[in-house]
Motif scaffolding. Structure first.
Motif, mmCIF file in Angstrom:
data_model
loop_
_atom_site.group_PDB
_atom_site.id
_atom_site.type_symbol
_atom_site.label_atom_id
_atom_site.label_comp_id
_atom_site.label_asym_id
_atom_site.label_seq_id
_atom_site.Cartn_x
_atom_site.Cartn_y
_atom_site.Cartn_z
ATOM 1 N N ARG A 1 89.822 50.681 9.817
ATOM 2 C CA ARG A 1 88.441 51.017 10.181
ATOM 3 C C ARG A 1 87.524 50.732 8.990
ATOM 4 N N ALA A 2 86.280 51.111 9.137
ATOM 5 C CA ALA A 2 85.253 50.758 8.159
ATOM 6 C C ALA A 2 85.600 51.247 6.757
ATOM 7 N N ILE A 3 85.235 50.440 5.759
ATOM 8 C CA ILE A 3 85.355 50.829 4.358
ATOM 9 C C ILE A 3 84.122 51.669 4.011
ATOM 10 N N LEU A 4 84.364 52.882 3.488
ATOM 11 C CA LEU A 4 83.258 53.796 3.219
ATOM 12 C C LEU A 4 82.992 53.995 1.736
ATOM 13 N N CYS A 5 84.003 53.784 0.870
ATOM 14 C CA CYS A 5 83.799 54.024 -0.560
ATOM 15 C C CYS A 5 84.767 53.176 -1.374
ATOM 16 N N LEU A 6 84.326 52.805 -2.588
ATOM 17 C CA LEU A 6 85.121 52.001 -3.508
ATOM 18 C C LEU A 6 84.874 52.495 -4.930
ATOM 19 N N ILE A 7 85.935 52.522 -5.749
ATOM 20 C CA ILE A 7 85.781 52.710 -7.186
ATOM 21 C C ILE A 7 86.784 51.802 -7.893
ATOM 22 N N SER A 8 86.430 51.373 -9.098
ATOM 23 C CA SER A 8 87.323 50.547 -9.898
ATOM 24 C C SER A 8 87.587 51.268 -11.214
ATOM 25 N N ASP B 1 90.942 48.428 -14.008
ATOM 26 C CA ASP B 1 91.273 47.217 -13.245
ATOM 27 C C ASP B 1 92.106 47.500 -11.997
ATOM 28 N N PHE B 2 92.121 48.738 -11.556
ATOM 29 C CA PHE B 2 92.676 49.081 -10.256
ATOM 30 C C PHE B 2 91.512 49.416 -9.332
ATOM 31 N N LEU B 3 91.585 48.943 -8.105
ATOM 32 C CA LEU B 3 90.552 49.223 -7.128
ATOM 33 C C LEU B 3 91.071 50.273 -6.147
ATOM 34 N N PHE B 4 90.303 51.339 -5.941
ATOM 35 C CA PHE B 4 90.629 52.380 -4.977
ATOM 36 C C PHE B 4 89.631 52.291 -3.831
ATOM 37 N N SER B 5 90.128 52.323 -2.607
ATOM 38 C CA SER B 5 89.259 52.213 -1.436
ATOM 39 C C SER B 5 89.515 53.372 -0.485
ATOM 40 N N GLY B 6 88.440 53.878 0.109
ATOM 41 C CA GLY B 6 88.529 54.931 1.116
ATOM 42 C C GLY B 6 87.916 54.451 2.409
ATOM 43 N N SER B 7 88.475 54.898 3.529
ATOM 44 C CA SER B 7 88.091 54.321 4.806
ATOM 45 C C SER B 7 87.942 55.379 5.893
ATOM 46 N N ALA B 8 87.300 54.966 6.970
ATOM 47 C CA ALA B 8 87.214 55.816 8.165
ATOM 48 C C ALA B 8 88.555 55.953 8.862
ATOM 49 N N ASP B 9 89.581 55.190 8.438
ATOM 50 C CA ASP B 9 90.924 55.354 9.012
ATOM 51 C C ASP B 9 91.682 56.516 8.369
ATOM 52 N N GLN B 10 90.986 57.299 7.501
ATOM 53 C CA GLN B 10 91.493 58.529 6.892
ATOM 54 C C GLN B 10 92.479 58.295 5.755
ATOM 55 N N THR B 11 92.564 57.063 5.241
ATOM 56 C CA THR B 11 93.503 56.763 4.156
ATOM 57 C C THR B 11 92.784 56.230 2.924
ATOM 58 N N HIS C 1 94.199 63.121 4.525
ATOM 59 C CA HIS C 1 92.949 63.619 5.096
ATOM 60 C C HIS C 1 93.001 63.556 6.619
ATOM 61 N N GLN C 2 92.286 64.464 7.246
ATOM 62 C CA GLN C 2 92.222 64.516 8.704
ATOM 63 C C GLN C 2 90.950 63.887 9.253
ATOM 64 N N LYS C 3 90.052 63.468 8.356
ATOM 65 C CA LYS C 3 88.798 62.836 8.768
ATOM 66 C C LYS C 3 88.547 61.656 7.823
ATOM 67 N N PRO C 4 87.528 60.832 8.099
ATOM 68 C CA PRO C 4 87.232 59.678 7.238
ATOM 69 C C PRO C 4 87.050 60.051 5.772
ATOM 70 N N VAL C 5 87.567 59.202 4.881
ATOM 71 C CA VAL C 5 87.427 59.396 3.439
ATOM 72 C C VAL C 5 86.071 58.824 3.036
ATOM 73 N N ARG C 6 85.155 59.715 2.660
ATOM 74 C CA ARG C 6 83.768 59.323 2.441
ATOM 75 C C ARG C 6 83.444 59.001 0.989
ATOM 76 N N SER C 7 84.156 59.626 0.027
ATOM 77 C CA SER C 7 83.790 59.434 -1.370
ATOM 78 C C SER C 7 85.025 59.452 -2.264
ATOM 79 N N LEU C 8 84.969 58.677 -3.347
ATOM 80 C CA LEU C 8 86.030 58.617 -4.346
ATOM 81 C C LEU C 8 85.419 58.669 -5.734
ATOM 82 N N THR C 9 86.115 59.324 -6.649
ATOM 83 C CA THR C 9 85.771 59.259 -8.062
ATOM 84 C C THR C 9 87.044 59.485 -8.855
#
Length: 430
Positions: free
Chosen positions: A344-351, A354-364, A385-393
């Motif tokens: 599902r949609a990509i909602l958040c990204l942090i680097s 040199d590793f990229l972390f991504s959070g999505s509406a697919d809850q992973t 998570h039981q709902k979309p992952v909205r933010s990462l830090t």
């Protein structure tokens, strides 16, 4: 057209990606609300054509942790590298509502939840303070930024609030942007007003829709809004120095590189690159457009830069993460890779490192890395998570003195804490 449409159902994809500029396929353009079952195609170099999803999937193994989220990893034979992920804890706060945004500053985690900002000590994961706007009408907090020792919060009521941290680790309200002084200087002259609706005008220093993001460069703060504008604020006196209509639709993401280049991502499917140039007459810097990046098929929700600040990652509702690199022969930046795996949609990204972390509406969450051969690989998939992952830090170091401590916040109101360590051997997970 705002970011609310990212919850549309999408088909699952495999967790691989390749990089390379040769033979790239330009994705077809579809309306934002249309079916996204046809994903953006991989952008691969000829040397990577034999790396199929079936060969990589045969090397995938699943580790199930008792009573905690699961981890999916690629074998060390493929990567010469392994990632060990420890699920540490779940942070609790006063009201379990949507986590909109998180940021780390001076060993403090700022988590925007509804119209409040909850502040945690990241060493012992304890809640030390909660602050919010003057009343509930301030709306949800969309972003948090730090400039000149001050804390800036972006709100749904079109305002930016400024706070300072006291010696008792409490947050004291300072002012609202634009300030009363700034308004007073502008309100008399008619040329300081812009038309925002058919019969409504506002000062050009004011946002007239939700402030969706903040980014800091040196002593200035850049703010974006669903009103399609980009504004620049001085951190010293809180004055708005510049405002431009940056996009044709709501702006969802902003990030600034260490050379002052501003990147904005919008629901109009575009990423725009902005630079500053000095105006000799006024001895001031003015924003100008450097490039417009168009490859995504739907709204751009998240942006991230690598540690060298020369590679841009963009995540969108089309479920893809595109990799942009600067090339002298191209129009500033070109797509050199596409990371797929989220369903599902990509909602958040942090680097981080040199590793990229991504959070999505697919809850992973997913962890990505670029190898020496130029291929991008998904090192791990974290679910819990039981709902979309909205933010990462993230905070570097973590409990073990190395690696990274990652915080993921979702619409289930929970903040999960992960310890991510990279080594030659996968350590047992507890």
């Amino acid at each position: 057209m705002k970011v609310r449409s990212w919850l549309s159902t999408c088909s699952s994809t495999t967790c691989i990606a390749t990089s390379g500029g040769g033979g790239a396929t330009t994705p077809s353009t579809k309306p934002f609300h249309s079916d996204t079952s046809s994903d953006i195609q991989f952008l691969s170099s000829p040397s990577s054509q034999d790396t199929s999803s079936s060969s990589l999937q045969s090397n995938l193994s699943l580790l199930t942790l008792p009573s905690v989220p699961s981890l999916q990893k690629l074998s060390p034979e493929n990567l010469n590298l392994s990632v060990a992920t420890h699920f540490l804890t779940t942070l609790k706060h006063r009201r379990p509502v949507h986590i909109n945004f998180m940021a780390v500053n001076d060993n403090l985690l700022y988590a925007a939840s509804g119209n409040e900002v909850n502040v945690f000590e990241i060493i012992n994961n304890t809640l030390i303070d909660t602050f919010s706007g003057d009343n509930i009408s301030s709306g949800a907090v969309k972003s948090v930024a730090f400039c000149d020792g001050k804390i800036f919060t972006a709100h749904q009521d079109c305002k930016i609030r400024v706070w300072k941290l006291t010696i008792h680790k409490k947050h004291k309200f300072i002012t609202i942007l634009p300030t009363l002084e700034d308004r007073f200087r502008k309100f008399i002259l008619p040329q300081n007003y812009v038309k925002v609706r058919r019969h409504k005008k506002k000062l050009w220093i004011e946002h007239h829709d939700a402030v969706s993001g903040l980014a800091v460069y040196e002593n200035s703060v850049s703010s974006i809004s669903w009103d399609k504008s980009l504004k620049i604020w001085r951190g010293a006196d809180f004055r708005c120095t510049e405002s431009i209509t940056a996009h044709d639709d709501s702006i969802n993401a902003v990030i600034v590189s260490n050379d002052g280049i501003i990147y904005t991502g919008s629901a109009d499917k575009r990423i725009k690159v902005w630079g500053t140039a000095k105006v000799q007459e006024k001895k001031e810097k003015k924003i100008h457009l450097i490039a417009t990046l168009e490859k995504h098929k739907s709204a751009v929700n998240a942006l991230a830069l690598n540690s060298a600040r020369n590679i841009l990652f963009s995540g969108a509702c089309d479920r893809s993460i595109l990799v942009w690199e600067r090339e002298e022969s191209a129009n500033y930046m070109v797509v050199t890779g596409a990371l797929r795996g989220h369903s599902r949609a990509i909602l958040c990204l942090i680097s981080v490192n040199d590793f990229l972390f991504s959070g999505s509406a697919d809850q992973t969450l997913r962890i990505w890395q670029r190898r020496v051969d130029g291929l991008y690989c998904c090192l791990a998939v974290l679910d819990g998570h039981q709902k979309p992952v909205r933010s990462l830090t993230a905070a570097e170091g973590g409990d073990s003195g190395g690696g990274v401590k990652v915080f993921s916040g979702s619409f289930d109101g929970e903040i999960k804490v992960w310890q991510v360590d990279v080594s030659g051997v996968i350590s047992p997970l507890s």
